[in-house]
Enzyme design. Structure first.
Site, PDB file in Angstrom:
ATOM      1  N   LYS A  68      12.969 -26.408 -63.218  1.00 23.46           N
ATOM      2  CA  LYS A  68      13.907 -26.411 -62.099  1.00 23.46           C
ATOM      3  C   LYS A  68      13.690 -27.626 -61.205  1.00 23.46           C
ATOM      4  O   LYS A  68      12.549 -27.952 -60.857  1.00 23.46           O
ATOM      5  CB  LYS A  68      13.766 -25.151 -61.250  1.00 23.46           C
ATOM      6  N   GLN A 140      19.232 -18.920 -46.620  1.00 17.07           N
ATOM      7  CA  GLN A 140      18.183 -18.052 -47.145  1.00 17.07           C
ATOM      8  C   GLN A 140      17.940 -16.849 -46.248  1.00 17.07           C
ATOM      9  O   GLN A 140      17.611 -15.763 -46.737  1.00 17.07           O
ATOM     10  CB  GLN A 140      16.887 -18.829 -47.343  1.00 17.07           C
ATOM     11  N   LYS A 230       4.226 -28.303 -43.497  1.00 21.15           N
ATOM     12  CA  LYS A 230       4.992 -27.191 -42.928  1.00 21.15           C
ATOM     13  C   LYS A 230       4.075 -26.057 -42.481  1.00 21.15           C
ATOM     14  O   LYS A 230       3.011 -25.829 -43.042  1.00 21.15           O
ATOM     15  CB  LYS A 230       6.000 -26.662 -43.956  1.00 21.15           C
TER      16      LYS A 230
END
Length: 334
Positions: A68, A140, A230
């Site tokens: 992916k 999301q 993050k």
């Protein structure tokens, strides 16, 4: 080779109980060492606030596996575009020949990510919850609520976004879709203190949730941190949890919320960290009472991608969908 478009995939591959079960089983196979899953490859495009990840995994005895390519470009909202995009390729495990291309534009990633959130809630959230909190109001966040509804009933949603208009739009849309009260709030603190289950879905680079806001019975699923820079949870949140779970320890220690707590020395080798597959395979018990605080750190795994890609392929094949492309290797004479 078959080619499937986003339009087709959206029509025939949904976020439903079957998709959640597929992802749950994939985590169990990962825990049973039935999966070959290399580390994630990522390219950062910092000047455009973007990143591209490559994830993959081979599930033993499956006839194909997925590679992916997914992107997150977080300034896209200024262009009226979604932040996430991507595609998947299914490759034969017998020959190495590409068998299908899924031009999903990130749709299947949304589905499998939401499914993982549902799996986490199934094992870690209280059985009976009143209020769900959502931090982040993007695509999301919507999928997470839809997925949570498959495993838990709830009556109210609190949503916080740095952009208040996004929270208001989110509230109207999801209230109409789910038939529950959805209320925008002005702070992340208000979300955490007043919710039974909290889901974070942001690309935050500094902690949004503080440890002092946690309360007995709370469950947090954090999925925004999937890169070194993050962080959505204050590091102390993780050590305050009675049960700390992640999708893959080695990956979360590098890219997820775990990395920050480990860097501060808060999580030592003796601290019990459970992988989600250990819960789904019944190796370890999840929540045991309504007073426990539970946290799940999700970074997104290649095994989820292969599982959802194979599921999508099967759903499309049985309906005879997809464009056939002749692309077989040319045999050369010696």
């Amino acid at each position: 080779m078959l080619l499937f478009t986003e339009k087709e995939l959206r029509q025939y591959v949904g976020l439903n109980e079957e998709a959640v079960n597929v992802v749950e089983n994939a985590f169990s196979q990962l825990a049973k060492n039935e999966v070959v899953m290399p580390p994630i490859m990522r390219v950062d495009i910092e000047d455009q606030n973007g990143e591209v990840d490559v994830k993959t995994a081979y599930i033993q005895k499956k006839e194909m596996f997925a590679i992916k390519i997914s992107s997150g470009f977080f300034n896209n909202y200024k262009l009226g575009l979604p932040s996430g995009n991507g595609m998947m390729i299914l490759i034969s495990t017998q020959t190495g020949i590409p068998e299908a291309i899924l031009l999903d534009n990130g749709y299947l990633t949304d589905v499998r990510t939401a499914a993982a959130g549902a799996v986490a809630a199934k094992y870690l959230s209280k059985e009976n919850i009143e209020t769900v909190g959502v931090i982040g109001a993007g695509s999301q966040a919507k999928y997470q609520l839809r997925a949570l509804r498959l495993v838990r009933e709830f009556k109210k949603v609190l949503v916080y976004s740095r952009t208040s208009n996004h929270a208001k739009t989110f509230a109207i849309e999801m209230a109409n879709e789910l038939g529950v009260e959805v209320q925008p709030v002005e702070t992340a603190e208000a979300v955490v203190r007043n919710s039974d289950t909290v889901i974070t879905t942001t690309p935050a680079k500094e902690p949004i949730i503080k440890a002092e806001w946690l309360h007995p019975g709370l469950h947090i699923t954090a999925m925004g941190s999937d890169a070194e820079h993050k962080q959505e949870l204050e590091a102390e949140v993780l050590v305050k949890a009675d049960i700390l779970v992640c999708d893959k320890i080695s990956q979360c220690a590098r890219l997820g919320e775990l990395q920050h707590a480990m860097a501060l020395g808060l999580l030592t080798e003796q601290y019990p960290i459970i992988e989600l597959g250990e819960l789904t395979s019944k190796k370890v018990v999840g929540r045991q009472n309504d007073e426990q605080i539970t946290v799940c750190d999700l970074t997104g795994t290649g095994v989820q991608d292969t599982a959802i890609a194979l599921f999508a392929y099967q759903e499309m094949k049985k309906r005879n969908k997809g464009l056939i492309i002749e692309n077989r290797p040319i045999l050369l004479n010696n």
